[in-house]
Design a protein around this motif. Structure first.
Motif, mmCIF file in Angstrom:
data_model
loop_
_atom_site.group_PDB
_atom_site.id
_atom_site.type_symbol
_atom_site.label_atom_id
_atom_site.label_comp_id
_atom_site.label_asym_id
_atom_site.label_seq_id
_atom_site.Cartn_x
_atom_site.Cartn_y
_atom_site.Cartn_z
ATOM 1 N N THR A 136 7.962 13.211 -2.673
ATOM 2 C CA THR A 136 8.226 11.312 -1.941
ATOM 3 C C THR A 136 9.439 11.212 -1.460
ATOM 4 O O THR A 136 9.863 10.676 -0.409
ATOM 5 C CB THR A 136 8.028 10.028 -3.493
ATOM 6 N N ASP A 159 1.520 7.917 -6.458
ATOM 7 C CA ASP A 159 0.271 8.213 -7.162
ATOM 8 C C ASP A 159 1.201 9.737 -6.400
ATOM 9 O O ASP A 159 0.850 10.499 -7.225
ATOM 10 C CB ASP A 159 -0.357 7.868 -6.290
ATOM 11 N N GLU A 207 2.223 1.791 -3.147
ATOM 12 C CA GLU A 207 1.466 2.301 -3.984
ATOM 13 C C GLU A 207 0.782 3.577 -4.346
ATOM 14 O O GLU A 207 0.977 4.615 -4.999
ATOM 15 C CB GLU A 207 -0.374 1.604 -4.425
ATOM 16 N N LEU A 208 1.266 4.360 -2.382
ATOM 17 C CA LEU A 208 0.731 5.217 -2.737
ATOM 18 C C LEU A 208 1.594 6.608 -3.163
ATOM 19 O O LEU A 208 1.629 7.606 -3.718
ATOM 20 C CB LEU A 208 0.811 5.664 -0.985
ATOM 21 N N LYS A 213 0.840 -1.045 0.191
ATOM 22 C CA LYS A 213 0.176 -0.290 0.439
ATOM 23 C C LYS A 213 1.230 1.089 -0.104
ATOM 24 O O LYS A 213 0.804 2.354 -0.500
ATOM 25 C CB LYS A 213 -1.003 0.448 1.146
#
Length: 137
Positions: A108, A102, A98-99, A95
């Motif tokens: 990031t 995006d 995946e976050l 998860k």
């Protein structure tokens, strides 16, 4: 579990590592770039600094926590270790990736810096606790 027990668990694990690698204290000291007297102290229950613990873990090909894990608890951790060693990520790790995918690169990178700061904070705390425990009474 008291501090004395943790110290003795560490000493026993270190001796186990020496036996498994079939090396003596002097050789371990050479590999870690420490004096044999330091290794001798560790075998008597003195806990090394975190940087030395990390080198020991790398040499042992085990996580740092292994040196503090009571005998008999290895089986309790096998399932966790198997999950960690699986190439496919599951649950929260997937998860998080995946976050991160995006988000813009700058965000990031900031999240990575924040996580590194948090990790470093906990490492410093652990080193501080180990130093306090190793202070002469």
């Amino acid at each position: 579990m008291g501090i004395f027990e943790v110290d003795m668990i560490f000493a026993k694990r270190l001796q186990q590592l020496l036996d498994e690698l079939n090396i003596n204290q002097s050789e371990l000291g050479r590999r870690l770039n420490v004096k044999p007297q330091s290794v001798q102290g560790w075998l008597k229950g003195v806990i090394p600094r975190m940087d030395k613990l990390e080198k020991l873990a790398k040499l042992a090909d085990r996580p740092v926590y292994w040196f503090f894990m009571p005998y008999g608890e290895e089986d309790n951790h096998k399932q966790v270790i198997n999950v960690i060693n699986q190439p496919k990520l599951t649950g929260n790790k997937q998860k998080i990736l995946e976050l991160l995918d995006d988000l813009p690169t700058s965000d990031t990178e900031q999240i990575i810096r924040d996580m590194e700061q948090k990790r470093d904070f906990y490492r410093r705390k652990l080193e501080e606790l180990l130093r306090e425990r190793n202070k002469p009474a």
